[in-house]
Write an enzyme that holds these catalytic residues in place. Structure first.
Site, short mmCIF file in Angstrom:
data_model
loop_
_atom_site.label_atom_id
_atom_site.label_comp_id
_atom_site.label_asym_id
_atom_site.label_seq_id
_atom_site.Cartn_x
_atom_site.Cartn_y
_atom_site.Cartn_z
N GLY A 12 46.10 58.02 41.22
CA GLY A 12 47.55 57.90 40.99
C GLY A 12 47.94 58.62 39.72
O GLY A 12 48.84 58.20 38.98
N GLY A 18 50.10 56.65 35.33
CA GLY A 18 49.20 57.76 35.04
C GLY A 18 49.73 58.64 33.92
O GLY A 18 49.00 59.04 33.01
N ARG A 101 53.79 40.91 53.25
CA ARG A 101 52.63 40.94 52.35
C ARG A 101 51.35 41.33 53.10
O ARG A 101 50.52 42.07 52.58
CB ARG A 101 52.47 39.57 51.68
N ASN A 108 46.85 48.78 51.39
CA ASN A 108 46.02 48.93 50.19
C ASN A 108 44.55 48.71 50.50
O ASN A 108 43.69 49.34 49.89
CB ASN A 108 46.51 48.00 49.09
N GLN A 115 38.03 54.20 48.48
CA GLN A 115 37.67 54.47 47.09
C GLN A 115 36.38 53.75 46.70
O GLN A 115 35.55 54.33 45.99
CB GLN A 115 38.84 54.11 46.17
N HIS A 190 46.58 38.38 38.87
CA HIS A 190 47.65 39.13 38.20
C HIS A 190 48.89 39.02 39.08
O HIS A 190 49.17 39.88 39.91
CB HIS A 190 47.23 40.59 37.99
#
Length: 328
Positions: A12, A18, A101, A108, A115, A190
């Protein structure tokens, strides 16, 4: 002796966070003023973001940072994470209008599985991974589960923004300097359910809880203010908190890499079962950092109010992680 450059991957990289982050990494604020860095920058493979990334790299060039030993632009995580010593996973899909959600978790999930697999395949075996992109705890859990050959302890989620927000609120309430506030921590996710806990905190060596001595302020003002701060900033600025998030990422990585000098900091780490948090859940805990490792602060007593708050944030995290388990 000149240090060998380390490789720092940032995803990002052309986004708001970033942009607030890269110049500080390149200037040595994250890893020290004697540590050269090579930036390996990942953006989505669309023309707009890649063009924007090129513009950011032009600006990085124009700063002539002595510590910036090189940089590369990527659209494939397998290339961006090659031999990475540090990986800051900033890019994630924000929640769009009308998006459920579960849908957000699935979108994601796919990003962080890819990743995690890429880190597993090509990154340094000692890579330190910080997930900033939300939902950060669950995205870190997904990446960690997708990288079975890397130690679990290499994967962390960013709770430092909540931590810094809490420190700032406590300093304002007590009239103390932020630098003098110690032994505060943030438990859990978080998210607005996080539990910022100042029961053990000191300011200039004095007990913060004794100074404030107001449980109603804690429950009705302090915790909601810290928990909903991100929403308050979006409301005021029209954009999400990017500079403060980037600053928290720098703080998190600097302390992990260079040590916290005995100070407590908050990191989202995979639980080993301490404090009643089930194993592998990525949860905000108090830690200290030394020699490139973090150590959980053990043996803190949890009163009934704290137990209740920790159980609430744990329940939210378990629901999130149950929502992505079918993807793993």
């Amino acid at each position: 002796m000149n240090k060998k450059p380390v490789r720092v991957a940032v995803t990002g990289a052309a986004g708001q966070i970033g942009y607030a982050l890269l110049f500080r990494i390149a200037s040595g604020e994250m890893l020290g003023k004697d540590q050269p860095v090579i930036l390996q920058l990942l953006e989505v493979p669309a023309e707009g973001p890649q063009k924007a990334l090129n513009g950011v790299m032009m600006e990085l060039d124009d700063c002539a940072f002595p510590l910036l030993a090189g940089m590369t632009a990527h659209s494939d995580p397998m290339a961006a994470f090659k031999d990475a010593d540090y990986a800051l996973l900033v890019g994630s899909r924000p929640r769009g209008p009308g998006m459920e959600r579960a849908e957000l978790l699935a979108v994601n999930g796919a990003i962080f599985i890819a990743q995690g697999k890429a880190l597993n395949a090509v990154a340094s075996r000692q890579v330190k991974v910080l997930v900033v992109g939300n939902p950060a705890n669950t995205n870190a859990f997904i990446a960690m589960q997708s990288a079975p050959d890397l130690p679990r302890k290499n994967f962390t989620a960013m709770l430092r923004l909540d931590h810094n927000r809490a420190v700032s609120q406590i300093a304002a309430k007590t009239g103390q300097a932020v630098a003098d506030i110690e032994k505060l921590t943030v438990w859990g996710n978080h998210s607005p359910t996080m539990y910022a806990d100042y029961r053990f905190a000191t300011a200039g060596g004095q007990s913060v809880a004794a100074m404030i001595n107001d449980q109603a302020w804690n429950a009705n003002v302090f915790l909601p203010t810290v928990g909903k701060r991100g929403a308050a900033i979006i409301e005021a600025r029209g954009l999400s908190s990017a500079a403060s998030a980037a600053n928290a990422a720098i703080d998190h990585m600097r302390d992990w890499a260079l040590g916290s000098n005995g100070r407590w900091v908050t990191m989202g780490i995979a639980s080993d079962g301490q404090y009643g948090i089930p194993k592998d859940i990525v949860f905000g805990f108090p830690v200290t950092c030394a020699n490139g490792e973090y150590q959980l602060v053990q043996g803190l007593a949890l009163d009934a109010f704290s137990q209740q708050r920790i159980q609430a944030t744990l329940a939210e995290l378990q629901a999130e992680q149950d929502g992505v388990r079918h993807l793993l």
